[in-house]
Structure formats: C-alpha cells, structure tokens
Design a protein around this motif. Structure first.
Motif, PDB file in Angstrom:
ATOM      1  N   LEU A   1       0.834  -1.201   0.000  1.00 26.44           N
ATOM      2  CA  LEU A   1       0.000   0.000   0.000  1.00 26.44           C
ATOM      3  C   LEU A   1       0.866   1.247   0.000  1.00 26.44           C
ATOM      4  CD1 LEU A   1      -2.552  -1.023   2.785  1.00 26.44           C
ATOM      5  CD2 LEU A   1      -2.768  -1.336   0.314  1.00 26.44           C
ATOM      6  N   LYS A   2       0.392   2.282  -0.665  1.00 29.21           N
ATOM      7  CA  LYS A   2       1.100   3.562  -0.630  1.00 29.21           C
ATOM      8  C   LYS A   2       0.860   4.272   0.702  1.00 29.21           C
ATOM      9  CE  LYS A   2       1.273   4.661  -5.527  1.00 29.21           C
ATOM     10  NZ  LYS A   2       0.895   5.649  -6.547  1.00 29.21           N
ATOM     11  N   ASP A   3      -0.325   4.074   1.271  1.00 34.25           N
ATOM     12  CA  ASP A   3      -0.686   4.719   2.529  1.00 34.25           C
ATOM     13  C   ASP A   3      -0.043   3.942   3.683  1.00 34.25           C
ATOM     14  OD1 ASP A   3      -1.840   5.841   4.782  1.00 34.25           O
ATOM     15  OD2 ASP A   3      -3.887   5.796   3.986  1.00 34.25           O
ATOM     16  N   LEU A   4       0.934   4.544   4.335  1.00 25.24           N
ATOM     17  CA  LEU A   4       1.657   3.864   5.419  1.00 25.24           C
ATOM     18  C   LEU A   4       1.168   4.274   6.808  1.00 25.24           C
ATOM     19  CD1 LEU A   4       5.272   3.939   3.937  1.00 25.24           C
ATOM     20  CD2 LEU A   4       3.585   2.089   3.876  1.00 25.24           C
ATOM     21  N   HIS A   5      -0.043   4.830   6.888  1.00 21.29           N
ATOM     22  CA  HIS A   5      -0.636   5.160   8.184  1.00 21.29           C
ATOM     23  C   HIS A   5      -0.671   3.897   9.047  1.00 21.29           C
ATOM     24  CE1 HIS A   5      -3.914   6.035  11.054  1.00 21.29           C
ATOM     25  NE2 HIS A   5      -3.494   7.289  10.931  1.00 21.29           N
ATOM     26  N   TRP A   6      -0.514   4.067  10.350  1.00 21.33           N
ATOM     27  CA  TRP A   6      -0.428   2.903  11.252  1.00 21.33           C
ATOM     28  C   TRP A   6      -1.618   1.975  11.122  1.00 21.33           C
ATOM     29  CZ3 TRP A   6      -4.201   1.787  14.693  1.00 21.33           C
ATOM     30  CH2 TRP A   6      -5.052   2.821  15.107  1.00 21.33           C
TER      31      TRP A   6
ATOM     32  N   SER B   1       8.415 -10.578   7.957  1.00 20.44           N
ATOM     33  CA  SER B   1       9.684  -9.856   7.990  1.00 20.44           C
ATOM     34  C   SER B   1       9.592  -8.502   7.295  1.00 20.44           C
ATOM     35  CB  SER B   1      10.785 -10.698   7.335  1.00 20.44           C
ATOM     36  OG  SER B   1      10.424 -11.004   6.007  1.00 20.44           O
ATOM     37  N   VAL B   2       8.424  -8.205   6.727  1.00 21.74           N
ATOM     38  CA  VAL B   2       8.189  -6.917   6.070  1.00 21.74           C
ATOM     39  C   VAL B   2       7.369  -6.068   7.031  1.00 21.74           C
ATOM     40  CG1 VAL B   2       7.154  -5.758   4.084  1.00 21.74           C
ATOM     41  CG2 VAL B   2       8.262  -7.981   3.788  1.00 21.74           C
ATOM     42  N   ASN B   3       7.900  -4.938   7.411  1.00 29.49           N
ATOM     43  CA  ASN B   3       7.221  -4.108   8.407  1.00 29.49           C
ATOM     44  C   ASN B   3       6.221  -3.147   7.779  1.00 29.49           C
ATOM     45  OD1 ASN B   3       8.477  -5.272  10.644  1.00 29.49           O
ATOM     46  ND2 ASN B   3      10.294  -4.038  10.311  1.00 29.49           N
ATOM     47  N   ALA B   4       5.366  -3.693   6.940  1.00 25.82           N
ATOM     48  CA  ALA B   4       4.266  -2.962   6.322  1.00 25.82           C
ATOM     49  C   ALA B   4       3.288  -4.005   5.783  1.00 25.82           C
ATOM     50  CB  ALA B   4       4.774  -2.074   5.185  1.00 25.82           C
TER      51      ALA B   4
ATOM     52  N   GLN C   1     -13.299  -2.547   2.141  1.00 23.26           N
ATOM     53  CA  GLN C   1     -13.146  -2.031   0.778  1.00 23.26           C
ATOM     54  C   GLN C   1     -11.679  -2.014   0.356  1.00 23.26           C
ATOM     55  OE1 GLN C   1     -15.836  -1.412  -1.327  1.00 23.26           O
ATOM     56  NE2 GLN C   1     -14.113  -1.629  -2.736  1.00 23.26           N
ATOM     57  N   LEU C   2     -10.791  -1.627   1.271  1.00 28.66           N
ATOM     58  CA  LEU C   2      -9.363  -1.603   0.953  1.00 28.66           C
ATOM     59  C   LEU C   2      -8.866  -3.004   0.600  1.00 28.66           C
ATOM     60  CD1 LEU C   2      -6.615   0.464   2.527  1.00 28.66           C
ATOM     61  CD2 LEU C   2      -6.253  -1.978   2.238  1.00 28.66           C
ATOM     62  N   LEU C   3      -9.275  -4.001   1.376  1.00 25.50           N
ATOM     63  CA  LEU C   3      -8.850  -5.377   1.102  1.00 25.50           C
ATOM     64  C   LEU C   3      -9.434  -5.886  -0.207  1.00 25.50           C
ATOM     65  CD1 LEU C   3      -9.055  -6.857   4.701  1.00 25.50           C
ATOM     66  CD2 LEU C   3      -6.980  -6.345   3.391  1.00 25.50           C
ATOM     67  N   LYS C   4     -10.689  -5.546  -0.481  1.00 27.20           N
ATOM     68  CA  LYS C   4     -11.304  -5.960  -1.747  1.00 27.20           C
ATOM     69  C   LYS C   4     -10.633  -5.257  -2.928  1.00 27.20           C
ATOM     70  CE  LYS C   4     -15.805  -7.399  -0.008  1.00 27.20           C
ATOM     71  NZ  LYS C   4     -17.269  -7.149  -0.015  1.00 27.20           N
ATOM     72  N   ASP C   5     -10.277  -3.989  -2.743  1.00 24.23           N
ATOM     73  CA  ASP C   5      -9.571  -3.265  -3.806  1.00 24.23           C
ATOM     74  C   ASP C   5      -8.192  -3.873  -4.061  1.00 24.23           C
ATOM     75  OD1 ASP C   5     -11.739  -1.552  -4.062  1.00 24.23           O
ATOM     76  OD2 ASP C   5     -10.778   0.137  -3.040  1.00 24.23           O
ATOM     77  N   ALA C   6      -7.517  -4.294  -2.984  1.00 27.41           N
ATOM     78  CA  ALA C   6      -6.211  -4.945  -3.139  1.00 27.41           C
ATOM     79  C   ALA C   6      -6.367  -6.249  -3.923  1.00 27.41           C
ATOM     80  CB  ALA C   6      -5.572  -5.201  -1.775  1.00 27.41           C
ATOM     81  N   ARG C   7      -7.427  -6.997  -3.613  1.00 27.81           N
ATOM     82  CA  ARG C   7      -7.700  -8.245  -4.344  1.00 27.81           C
ATOM     83  C   ARG C   7      -7.939  -7.955  -5.831  1.00 27.81           C
ATOM     84  NH1 ARG C   7     -12.796 -11.072  -2.261  1.00 27.81           N
ATOM     85  NH2 ARG C   7     -13.707  -9.247  -3.234  1.00 27.81           N
ATOM     86  N   THR C   8      -8.766  -6.963  -6.092  1.00 34.57           N
ATOM     87  CA  THR C   8      -9.072  -6.593  -7.479  1.00 34.57           C
ATOM     88  C   THR C   8      -7.813  -6.182  -8.226  1.00 34.57           C
ATOM     89  OG1 THR C   8     -11.317  -5.934  -6.883  1.00 34.57           O
ATOM     90  CG2 THR C   8     -10.416  -5.018  -8.929  1.00 34.57           C
TER      91      THR C   8
END
Length: 134
Positions: free
Chosen positions: A27-32, A88-91, A51-58
């Motif tokens: 994600l570009k948005d790195l908000h906590w 191991s990826v902190n995002a 919605q964010l998770l569904k958009d990532a899937r799409t």
C-alpha cells in the motif's frame, strides 16, 4: 530469491520465493492503521477496511490477468497476508502466488499465510455480529 523457489536446501527454504511466480502488492498509505491487517478499520471504519482489502484483491488479480501465459488463470492464484509479527516486512503486503507452481518455502511459511478471503470474511463477520461497527 525467485531463482531458488524450487530449492529445499536449508539455506534457501524459508528465504526463497514461495512459488515460481510470486509478487507482493504493498500500500502507498503507510498510516499505522494499514500496517497490520489486525488494525484495519480501527481509526476509520470496518467498511473502509473491507473495501481496501477488496480493492487490493481486485488490483492483484487484474495485474495477474495482464501477465499473459506466464501466470495461470486467476482461479489458480493465491492471495495471502501475513499478520505482524509473523512477517519480515514491516508494512502490510499482499502475497500473490502461482498456486500451480508452489515451492518448499510455501509449506515452510504456511503458518504465516492468512488467505485474503479469510481476512475479509472475519471483518465482515465481526460487523454482522455487532462486535465492530461498520
């Protein structure tokens, strides 16, 4: 590490790609709030998280569909998230895997991989049960 995806050598198993074709969407948005799937929706809303998770899937499946014959049909693509601190990826990152060509690292990392569909379903169930607000 893509070149070692088939290796069961202890030096590579757990470090190499989980599949012959393995990409990650971030994600570009790195908000906590978007750092860890467990915190999705805590600062905004469950509906925004879903919605964010569904958009990532799409987005992931659209990308796969543009790769031609290199990747299998989208029905044979796995989408997985890893819950912090089992990564191991902190995002937040979405693993996009070719399920027709899995390597030994996939089995080694299975305990870390939460199917994206399950992450979405849990948030939807919590909303339906009244545990969290939409």
């Amino acid at each position: 590490n893509d070149q070692h995806w088939e290796s069961s050598d202890p030096a590579w198993c757990g470090k190499a790609s989980m599949a012959k074709h393995h990409k990650m969407l971030i994600l570009k948005d790195l908000h906590w709030e978007w750092f860890n799937v467990l915190t999705f929706g805590m600062a905004s809303s469950a509906s925004k998280a879903i919605q964010l998770l569904k958009d990532a899937r799409t987005a992931a499946l659209h990308w796969v569909s543009t790769q031609g014959s290199e990747w299998p049909d989208v029905e044979k693509v796995g989408l997985f998230v890893q819950v912090y601190s089992h990564c191991s990826v902190n995002a937040f990152h979405l693993h996009i895997l070719d399920l027709t060509n899995l390597g030994p690292t996939f089995g080694r990392m299975a305990y870390k991989n939460l199917p994206l569909a399950d992450a979405i379903a849990v948030i939807e169930q919590e909303v339906h049960a009244g545990i969290i607000t939409p």
